[in-house]
Design a protein around this motif. Structure first.
Motif, short mmCIF file in Angstrom:
data_model
loop_
_atom_site.label_atom_id
_atom_site.label_comp_id
_atom_site.label_asym_id
_atom_site.label_seq_id
_atom_site.Cartn_x
_atom_site.Cartn_y
_atom_site.Cartn_z
N LEU A 68 30.37 34.51 35.23
CA LEU A 68 29.27 35.69 35.38
C LEU A 68 29.80 37.26 35.02
O LEU A 68 28.93 38.06 34.42
CB LEU A 68 28.78 35.82 36.97
CG LEU A 68 28.08 34.73 37.57
CD1 LEU A 68 27.85 34.88 38.87
CD2 LEU A 68 26.62 34.52 36.79
N TYR A 69 31.16 37.23 35.36
CA TYR A 69 31.67 38.58 34.86
C TYR A 69 31.84 38.67 33.29
O TYR A 69 31.37 39.79 32.50
CB TYR A 69 33.32 38.72 35.21
CG TYR A 69 33.94 39.63 34.54
CD1 TYR A 69 33.98 41.06 35.05
CD2 TYR A 69 35.07 39.28 33.60
CE1 TYR A 69 34.51 41.78 34.31
CE2 TYR A 69 35.70 39.98 33.06
CZ TYR A 69 35.72 41.39 33.59
OH TYR A 69 36.45 42.32 32.67
N PHE A 70 31.88 37.50 32.57
CA PHE A 70 31.92 37.50 31.16
C PHE A 70 30.69 37.75 30.38
O PHE A 70 30.37 38.31 29.72
CB PHE A 70 32.52 36.07 30.55
CG PHE A 70 34.07 36.03 30.81
CD1 PHE A 70 35.04 37.00 30.43
CD2 PHE A 70 34.90 34.85 31.24
CE1 PHE A 70 36.19 37.01 30.55
CE2 PHE A 70 36.01 34.55 31.20
CZ PHE A 70 36.90 35.72 31.08
N VAL A 71 29.94 37.04 31.14
CA VAL A 71 28.29 37.22 30.62
C VAL A 71 27.92 38.75 30.89
O VAL A 71 27.16 39.17 30.01
CB VAL A 71 27.37 36.32 31.77
CG1 VAL A 71 25.79 36.69 31.39
CG2 VAL A 71 27.53 34.85 31.31
N GLY A 72 28.23 39.30 31.97
CA GLY A 72 27.99 40.77 31.99
C GLY A 72 28.73 41.63 31.08
O GLY A 72 27.89 42.61 30.36
N ARG A 73 29.83 41.37 30.78
CA ARG A 73 30.73 42.04 29.64
C ARG A 73 30.02 42.10 28.27
O ARG A 73 29.93 42.61 27.46
CB ARG A 73 32.10 41.57 29.60
CG ARG A 73 33.03 42.09 30.75
CD ARG A 73 33.27 43.51 30.71
NE ARG A 73 34.07 43.80 29.43
CZ ARG A 73 35.46 43.53 29.28
NH1 ARG A 73 36.14 43.10 30.08
NH2 ARG A 73 35.96 44.01 27.98
N ALA A 112 26.04 44.70 23.84
CA ALA A 112 24.77 44.43 22.79
C ALA A 112 24.43 46.02 22.64
O ALA A 112 23.75 46.05 21.46
CB ALA A 112 23.68 43.55 23.65
N VAL A 113 24.92 46.69 23.75
CA VAL A 113 24.54 48.23 23.52
C VAL A 113 25.86 49.30 23.42
O VAL A 113 25.57 50.38 22.88
CB VAL A 113 23.43 48.64 24.57
CG1 VAL A 113 22.16 47.87 24.00
CG2 VAL A 113 23.96 48.26 25.77
N GLU A 157 25.90 27.65 15.41
CA GLU A 157 25.66 28.35 16.83
C GLU A 157 27.01 28.70 17.69
O GLU A 157 26.71 28.41 18.70
CB GLU A 157 24.60 27.36 17.48
CG GLU A 157 23.24 27.18 16.96
CD GLU A 157 22.41 26.32 17.89
OE1 GLU A 157 22.96 25.81 18.72
OE2 GLU A 157 21.34 26.28 17.43
N GLY A 158 27.87 29.17 16.77
CA GLY A 158 29.12 29.56 17.39
C GLY A 158 30.19 28.47 16.82
O GLY A 158 31.57 28.87 16.82
N ALA A 200 24.60 33.52 22.13
CA ALA A 200 23.36 33.50 23.18
C ALA A 200 22.80 34.73 23.40
O ALA A 200 21.79 35.32 23.63
CB ALA A 200 23.55 32.81 24.45
N LEU A 201 23.83 35.85 23.71
CA LEU A 201 23.64 37.29 24.15
C LEU A 201 23.56 38.36 23.10
O LEU A 201 22.97 39.33 23.02
CB LEU A 201 24.57 37.64 25.20
CG LEU A 201 24.36 36.87 26.51
CD1 LEU A 201 25.69 37.15 27.39
CD2 LEU A 201 23.11 36.74 27.14
N LEU A 202 24.21 37.92 21.84
CA LEU A 202 24.34 39.03 20.78
C LEU A 202 23.73 38.53 19.47
O LEU A 202 23.77 37.28 19.30
CB LEU A 202 25.73 39.29 20.58
CG LEU A 202 26.68 39.86 21.59
CD1 LEU A 202 27.98 40.30 21.23
CD2 LEU A 202 25.93 41.12 22.44
N SER A 203 23.25 39.16 18.78
CA SER A 203 22.87 38.99 17.28
C SER A 203 24.14 38.57 16.54
O SER A 203 25.15 39.00 16.57
CB SER A 203 21.93 39.71 16.64
OG SER A 203 22.80 40.84 16.20
N LYS A 204 23.72 37.61 15.26
CA LYS A 204 24.83 37.60 14.61
C LYS A 204 25.28 38.78 13.79
O LYS A 204 26.46 38.84 13.49
CB LYS A 204 24.37 36.57 13.34
CG LYS A 204 24.06 34.98 13.77
CD LYS A 204 25.56 34.58 13.77
CE LYS A 204 25.08 32.95 14.12
NZ LYS A 204 26.34 32.16 14.20
#
Length: 253
Positions: free
Chosen positions: A20-25, A30-31, A86-87, A170-174
């Motif tokens: 979950l920490y990695f997901v948040g980071r 993204a911004v 896809e990665g 999943a969370l960032l664009s290419k």
């Protein structure tokens, strides 16, 4: 038994919390531009300990200010199917596995021949040198490793790398993945990111790199410190020419 179950539950909860920490980071990336990567911090510490100085050249450049030549060159050299996968590029991993297996077999045959001929100790030692290992990692996998992980090669670390790779995709664009990669990858001792590399090797901004200059930088990526000290390398020149020829067919994100 209850103590064991409680311990296992704590381990699982700790693992979930880490993910979950990695997901948040990653979601924040993204911004927000990452200030440094785990690999960079490790290298800076090593240089500080070994040389007693802080060597860190890096300047963040937005995606649109990076030369399209460099984007195409890096994709052509490092990850030809970057915009499609896809990665993880399974085909590239299979090819790398085949090359590594053949290299190991050749090394074993050479060692056996030298040993059978009662070769001197020096030759036997050279024969025992492990073959060069070819990687099959995608740009996203390389970014996942550099952002968060250590350099150790364990099954657990590879598993975490795969999870991070899937999170990034999943969370960032290419486009964002490539932007972060080009701004954080190592291009020499203490040289990180495209802008620092362009200034260090060509005394110009990353936006103005020619096709051949970009190709040379792309070819350096697997062994940047090695090629930094060998600018006249014939391999670097010939491989860069090959990459230039491939760049026209590269699709940008």
């Amino acid at each position: 038994m209850k103590a064991l179950l409680r311990w296992l539950l704590l381990v699982l909860l700790a693992g979930l919390a880490l993910q979950l920490y990695f997901v948040g980071r990653i979601a924040l990336m993204a911004v927000v531009d990452p200030q440094s990567t785990a690999f960079q911090r490790s290298e800076i510490y090593r240089l500080a300990v070994e040389q007693g100085s802080l060597k860190w050249r890096q300047q963040w450049v937005p995606y649109n200010a990076l030369s399209d030549n460099l984007k195409r060159a890096v994709i052509a050299s490092e990850d030809a199917t970057f915009v499609e996968h896809e990665g993880v590029d399974v085909e590239a991993l299979e090819k790398a596995w085949e090359k590594n297996t053949k290299a190991e077999q050749r090394a074993e045959k050479s060692a056996s021949k030298l040993i059978s001929k009662a070769a001197p100790a020096g030759a036997a030692k050279a024969a025992a040198k492990p073959p060069k290992i070819v990687g099959g990692s995608t740009i996203t996998q390389q970014l996942a490793k550099n952002l968060f992980l250590s350099g150790e090669r364990t099954l657990m670390r590879k598993g975490q790398e795969l999870l991070l790779t899937l999170m990034l995709e999943a969370l960032l664009s290419k486009q964002r993945i490539l932007e972060i990669y080009l701004n954080s990858i190592e291009w020499g001792e203490g040289v990180f990111g495209a802008e620092a590399a362009a200034q260090h090797y060509y005394k110009k901004p990353a936006a103005k790199l020619s096709a051949y200059e970009a190709a040379r930088l792309a070819v350096m990526l697997p062994r940047p410190k090695y090629f930094e000290t060998r600018p006249g390398s014939s391999y670097l020149a010939s491989r860069a020419s090959t990459i230039v020829a491939r760049m026209g067919g590269v699709e940008l994100p």
